[in-house]
Every structure is written in C-alpha cells, then in structure tokens.
Design an enzyme around this catalytic site. Sequence first.
Site, PDB file in Angstrom:
ATOM      1  N   SER A 128       0.824  -1.207   0.000  1.00 11.66           N
ATOM      2  CA  SER A 128       0.000   0.000   0.000  1.00 11.66           C
ATOM      3  C   SER A 128       0.855   1.253   0.000  1.00 11.66           C
ATOM      4  CB  SER A 128      -0.916   0.026   1.225  1.00 11.66           C
ATOM      5  OG  SER A 128      -1.634   1.240   1.245  1.00 11.66           O
ATOM      6  N   LYS A 182      -4.610  -6.657   3.155  1.00 15.81           N
ATOM      7  CA  LYS A 182      -4.538  -5.492   2.254  1.00 15.81           C
ATOM      8  C   LYS A 182      -5.934  -5.110   1.767  1.00 15.81           C
ATOM      9  CE  LYS A 182      -2.939  -2.336  -0.622  1.00 15.81           C
ATOM     10  NZ  LYS A 182      -3.648  -2.266  -1.844  1.00 15.81           N
ATOM     11  N   HIS A 185      -7.662  -3.367   4.536  1.00 20.00           N
ATOM     12  CA  HIS A 185      -7.054  -2.030   4.606  1.00 20.00           C
ATOM     13  C   HIS A 185      -7.757  -1.098   3.615  1.00 20.00           C
ATOM     14  CE1 HIS A 185      -4.433   0.875   2.584  1.00 20.00           C
ATOM     15  NE2 HIS A 185      -3.832   1.072   3.739  1.00 20.00           N
ATOM     16  N   ASN A 186      -7.940  -1.576   2.393  1.00 22.11           N
ATOM     17  CA  ASN A 186      -8.602  -0.745   1.382  1.00 22.11           C
ATOM     18  C   ASN A 186     -10.064  -0.490   1.746  1.00 22.11           C
ATOM     19  OD1 ASN A 186      -6.157  -1.149   0.101  1.00 22.11           O
ATOM     20  ND2 ASN A 186      -7.058  -1.388  -1.916  1.00 22.11           N
TER      21      ASN A 186
HETATM   22  P1  NBP Z   1      -0.497  -2.125 -14.227  1.00 25.50           P
HETATM   23  O1  NBP Z   1      -1.488  -2.742 -13.351  1.00 25.50           O
HETATM   24  O2  NBP Z   1      -0.904  -1.025 -15.138  1.00 25.50           O
HETATM   25  O3  NBP Z   1       0.179  -3.298 -15.130  1.00 25.50           O
HETATM   26  C1  NBP Z   1       1.128  -2.995 -16.126  1.00 25.50           C
HETATM   27  C2  NBP Z   1       2.224  -4.028 -16.110  1.00 25.50           C
HETATM   28  O4  NBP Z   1       1.685  -5.347 -16.339  1.00 25.50           O
HETATM   29  C3  NBP Z   1       3.233  -3.784 -17.234  1.00 25.50           C
HETATM   30  O5  NBP Z   1       4.509  -4.086 -16.742  1.00 25.50           O
HETATM   31  C4  NBP Z   1       2.780  -4.763 -18.305  1.00 25.50           C
HETATM   32  O6  NBP Z   1       3.799  -5.134 -19.200  1.00 25.50           O
HETATM   33  C5  NBP Z   1       2.411  -5.937 -17.439  1.00 25.50           C
HETATM   34  N1  NBP Z   1       1.614  -6.972 -18.109  1.00 25.50           N
HETATM   35  C6  NBP Z   1       0.338  -6.937 -18.564  1.00 25.50           C
HETATM   36 BR1  NBP Z   1      -0.738  -5.478 -18.527  1.00 25.50          BR
HETATM   37  N2  NBP Z   1      -0.069  -8.085 -19.110  1.00 25.50           N
HETATM   38  C7  NBP Z   1       0.997  -8.906 -19.018  1.00 25.50           C
HETATM   39  C8  NBP Z   1       1.220 -10.243 -19.405  1.00 25.50           C
HETATM   40  N3  NBP Z   1       0.245 -10.976 -19.961  1.00 25.50           N
HETATM   41  N4  NBP Z   1       2.441 -10.770 -19.169  1.00 25.50           N
HETATM   42  C9  NBP Z   1       3.410 -10.050 -18.598  1.00 25.50           C
HETATM   43  N5  NBP Z   1       3.258  -8.782 -18.190  1.00 25.50           N
HETATM   44  C10 NBP Z   1       2.071  -8.204 -18.404  1.00 25.50           C
HETATM   45  O7  NBP Z   1       0.784  -1.641 -13.383  1.00 25.50           O
HETATM   46  P2  NBP Z   1       0.861  -0.849 -11.988  1.00 25.50           P
HETATM   47  O8  NBP Z   1      -0.101   0.271 -11.924  1.00 25.50           O
HETATM   48  O9  NBP Z   1       2.308  -0.562 -11.805  1.00 25.50           O
HETATM   49  O10 NBP Z   1       0.401  -1.928 -10.900  1.00 25.50           O
HETATM   50  C11 NBP Z   1       1.035  -3.184 -10.755  1.00 25.50           C
HETATM   51  C12 NBP Z   1       0.287  -3.982  -9.731  1.00 25.50           C
HETATM   52  O11 NBP Z   1       0.354  -3.307  -8.484  1.00 25.50           O
HETATM   53  C13 NBP Z   1      -1.199  -4.172 -10.031  1.00 25.50           C
HETATM   54  O12 NBP Z   1      -1.610  -5.463  -9.637  1.00 25.50           O
HETATM   55  C14 NBP Z   1      -1.865  -3.139  -9.187  1.00 25.50           C
HETATM   56  O13 NBP Z   1      -3.189  -3.498  -8.834  1.00 25.50           O
HETATM   57  C15 NBP Z   1      -0.954  -3.124  -7.966  1.00 25.50           C
HETATM   58  N6  NBP Z   1      -0.975  -1.894  -7.193  1.00 25.50           N
HETATM   59  C16 NBP Z   1      -1.023  -0.695  -7.804  1.00 25.50           C
HETATM   60  C17 NBP Z   1      -1.014   0.469  -7.055  1.00 25.50           C
HETATM   61  C18 NBP Z   1      -1.047   1.802  -7.723  1.00 25.50           C
HETATM   62  O14 NBP Z   1      -1.140   2.807  -7.008  1.00 25.50           O
HETATM   63  N7  NBP Z   1      -0.937   1.868  -9.058  1.00 25.50           N
HETATM   64  C19 NBP Z   1      -0.949   0.396  -5.666  1.00 25.50           C
HETATM   65  C20 NBP Z   1      -0.865  -0.839  -5.064  1.00 25.50           C
HETATM   66  C21 NBP Z   1      -0.879  -1.980  -5.843  1.00 25.50           C
HETATM   67  P3  NBP Z   1       4.002  -4.293 -20.577  1.00 25.50           P
HETATM   68  O15 NBP Z   1       4.789  -3.090 -20.210  1.00 25.50           O
HETATM   69  O16 NBP Z   1       4.756  -5.227 -21.454  1.00 25.50           O
HETATM   70  O17 NBP Z   1       2.632  -3.948 -21.097  1.00 25.50           O
END
Ligand code: NBP
Length: 477
Positions: A128, A182, A185-186
């Site tokens: 988080s 988690k 938490h959300n």
């Molecule tokens: P995203 O959730 O937007 O995912 C993008 C990433 O997933 C890129 O690296 C993309 O690779 C990869 N990807 C996808 Br889409 N499909 C794929 C596949 N079939 N095989 C391999 N890689 C694949 O990224 P994020 O916002 O950084 O979040 C990452 C995780 O963290 C998520 O589960 C999210 O729920 C969680 N999270 C996010 C936050 C936040 O504030 N954003 C907070 C806490 C947790 P590519 O570059 O090749 O398309």
Amino acid sequence: QKARIGVTGLAVMGSNLARNLARHGFRVAVHNRSAAKTKALVEQYGSEGEFVPAETTADFVQSLQKPRQVIIMVKAGGPTDAVIDELAELMEPGDMIVDGGNAHFADTRRREKALKERGLHFVGTGISGGEEGALNGPSIMPGGSAESYQHLGPVLEAIAAQVDGVPCCTHVGEDGAGHFVKMVHNGIEYADMQLIAEAFDLLTNVAGMTPAEIADVFRSWNTGDLESYLVEITAEVLGHVDAATGKPFVEIIADQAEQKGTGRWTVQEALELGVPVTGIAEAVFARSLSGHVGQRAAAQKVLPGPSSKPSIADRDAFVEDVRQALYASKVVAYAQGFDEIRTAADTYGWQIDLGSMATIWRGGCIIRARFLNRIKDAYDKDGSLPSLLVDEYFADAVIKAQESWRRVVVAATGAGVPAPGFSSALSYYDALRAERLPAALIQGLRDFFGAHTYRRVDKGDASFHTLWSADRTEQNA
Ligand code: NBP
C-alpha cells in the site's frame, strides 16, 4: 555476481519498487514483458543502485542468486497467472514468487496451493502507498510461508516505511493472509474517505461554510486525535483553487466516485464470513449511488427535502460535534475491519497478530494515522479483545463523543443531508450495546412462516417451535 532479488513488471509500481530496492543497496534484477520499459528504467535511474536488466524471463531467472526471489508487479488477474506460469517453469524447489499486485486473496490461496505442490513458495503480498510509497517506503503485508519470510523479511523490511524505527512490514500469516489484510485495509480506506466526505457535506450544507474554511477546519483537526494522511490531504484538496475558473477545486469535480473493487471485495467477503462491516458497506454503496446519474436527476425533480432546515446557533460547537462524530464513526469502521480480519483468521487458519497490523499501517499506506498506535496498544493489552469498541481507550473515546455524534446525525436528518456513514456507525454502536435487540421478533416471524425454530431466554441452547397454525402450543424442535 547474481542479483539478491528480482522485479518483473516495470510499470509505475514495479519500477518504483525496483528503485527502492536498489537505493537500499540490494542488487536487483529487472524485467518487463516489453523490454523497452526495462531499458528505460536502467537508463534513467541506473545511477541509483545496482540493476541487472534482463530481456527474457529465462535470463531474468538465471540472474538471481538462490533461493531465487522474484516480485511480480503486473496487472492483477490473467496477466499475473501468465507470469507465474512462466516463472514457475524456470524456477527450482525452494525459490520464491512474490505477487505484489492487488490480487483477490482467494486467487492467492489457489496459486499458493498449486505452487507448493511444485516445491515453490508463493507469497501474496499487499503493498500500500501507491507509486510514491513504492519508491519511498510502502506498507508491506506479506502472506505465504514463514520459511519464505526468513529470506524475504530482511529485504522487505528494509524498503518498507519506517515509523519510530519500526518497519511497516511483518509476516501477516500463511497463504492469502497478506492479500486479505490489504483488502480490508482498502475497505477501511473507503469508510474513512466516506466519513471525511460526510463531514465536509455537513459543514457545507448545515453550517454553511466554504471549502476554504473547511480546509482550515481539517488542518486544525490534523493536529489532534484525527491526525492522519487522509485528513491532511483533505485540507489540501479543499484549499485548492481551480486555475481555469478561479472556483474552489472541489466544486468543479463531477460528484461521482469511482472504485476499483477492493472495497466491494471486503464487503462481499464480510457477507460470507457473517461480519457486519456496515461502515465499509455504506461507503461502497454511497460511491455506487453517486454514479447513478439518471436516477439522481429523476429524483431531484420530484423528491423535495425538509420544508425548513434547522439553523445552527453556534457554528464552532457544531464543528466540534462533527469532529467528535467523525472520530467515533472512524473507530467503528476500524473496529469492524479488524473484526473481519480476526474472523477470517479463525476461518482460514491464519495466525494474525492484530496489533502488528495496526503497527504496519502506521506509515507508508493511505490510512496511516496517529490513532493506529492506540489500536496496537489495545491488542497488546488483550489479544482476544472481542471488539475494539470495548477497549478502555476506545470505549472512553466513543462515550465522550456520543452526545455530539447523536446531535450530528439529528442535524443531518433534519437538514436532509445524507450521512450514511455517521448514522450507520451510530446504529452499530447502539445495536452492540443494546440489552435486547428486536432480533427476537424476527425469530418469532421466521418460526411463524417457516418453522425455523427459536431459542428461549430461559432454556439454554434448546430449540423450540410453536404450532402457529394449530393450537399454538410449543414443541421441542
Ligand atoms: P499495471 O497494473 O498497469 O500493469 C502494467 C504491467 O503489467 C506492465 O509491466 C505490463 O507489461 C504488465 N503486463 C500486462 Br498489462 N499483461 C501482461 C502479461 N500478460 N504478461 C506479462 N506482463 C504483463 O501496473 P501498476 O499500476 O504498476 O500496478 C502493478 C500492480 O500493483 C497491479 O496489480 C496493481 O493493482 C498493484 N498496485 C497498484 C497500485 C497503484 O497505485 N498503481 C498500488 C498498489 C498496488 P508491458 O509493459 O509489457 O505492457
């Protein structure tokens, strides 16, 4: 030299987490499905520490020291399964796969079970704090085996937020425990934000205050019991002025709150577990209602509010009442959230230390707040506390708040201002402390139409049924 740990999935969360690891002196292998992101990360931030870039998953796995530790930060759902499958093919027994995405805990349990059969550790981990937290210190909630935590703990604790020298990371419990915590938490975050929004609404529509004035109120609240990240940023958002129109920013935002689903999961799971998380449920439903634009427009045309609104004689006193109501309702929301975690731990066989959960939420995460110290104290004093509300400190706080709380709910009702969070929290308080609940009548009705039986107050656990359609004598059921 091999890397200590690897990160695959280098969108905003993964790349910030990799940089955080590198900045803490860990040699970190980095990989992304499309290699351009890996290259960009190393080009831009390579000077921050030791990165080992890999183009293929095979090279990535080969670049890691054993037992291998990989953090997956890809999109939750199908993409996570795809990456796990690919990694598992290349890894060896004893290696660890950490999923840092927002997975549903049931998926995590399924994945953990499947990988365990192949000798691999799967560690579903709640992270988080958004992108800022990932870079500078998130709150980290790892599940999985205790054995995996021996390897991962020192790394995760080093990159987590630190409060009073204590890392905001601890081993939550086995398999899906981390992702479950988690999720809750959300859910608490949803409730917290709903309560803040109701306070804002009441100060606007009952006390007649401007956003700028309310920003000052929140700023002052942030120096007391309510001190928290969300209260702090509420003052920021309310104080902000829209550059294009010169109006308060909050007045130009469309009033429809969106959601990604973790609040809904929290409520769905609470329904399954039979835990009344009314504060979180009201918050999820309030967001949903805000989005029903057509219904709202239709209702605005035909449904009037009260003919006269109560006037507020003493504005400062009302502001203080709202502060008290916010604090008491917040205590209820946390009490319900912790209740859900405790019940899930009993159901799924997790050994979760509730005080430690409060500890790791003190920093890094969105619900970080001063009063989490109080929650930790409460569970340290009594690990089997039936409800946070009966802890001496919290009981005292809600008792002190109760007159204010009631006045605020009455004022909201009188003025026709919706306050589902405040009023449901107060109803929860009243229901919990009631000597007799009307549930007795419900059991009577259930027995009448469905022979569902009832227990008597004077006959222990025995069940009875009244022959309603015959002579109405009572039978042992
Ligand atoms: P995203 O959730 O937007 O995912 C993008 C990433 O997933 C890129 O690296 C993309 O690779 C990869 N990807 C996808 Br889409 N499909 C794929 C596949 N079939 N095989 C391999 N890689 C694949 O990224 P994020 O916002 O950084 O979040 C990452 C995780 O963290 C998520 O589960 C999210 O729920 C969680 N999270 C996010 C936050 C936040 O504030 N954003 C907070 C806490 C947790 P590519 O570059 O090749 O398309």
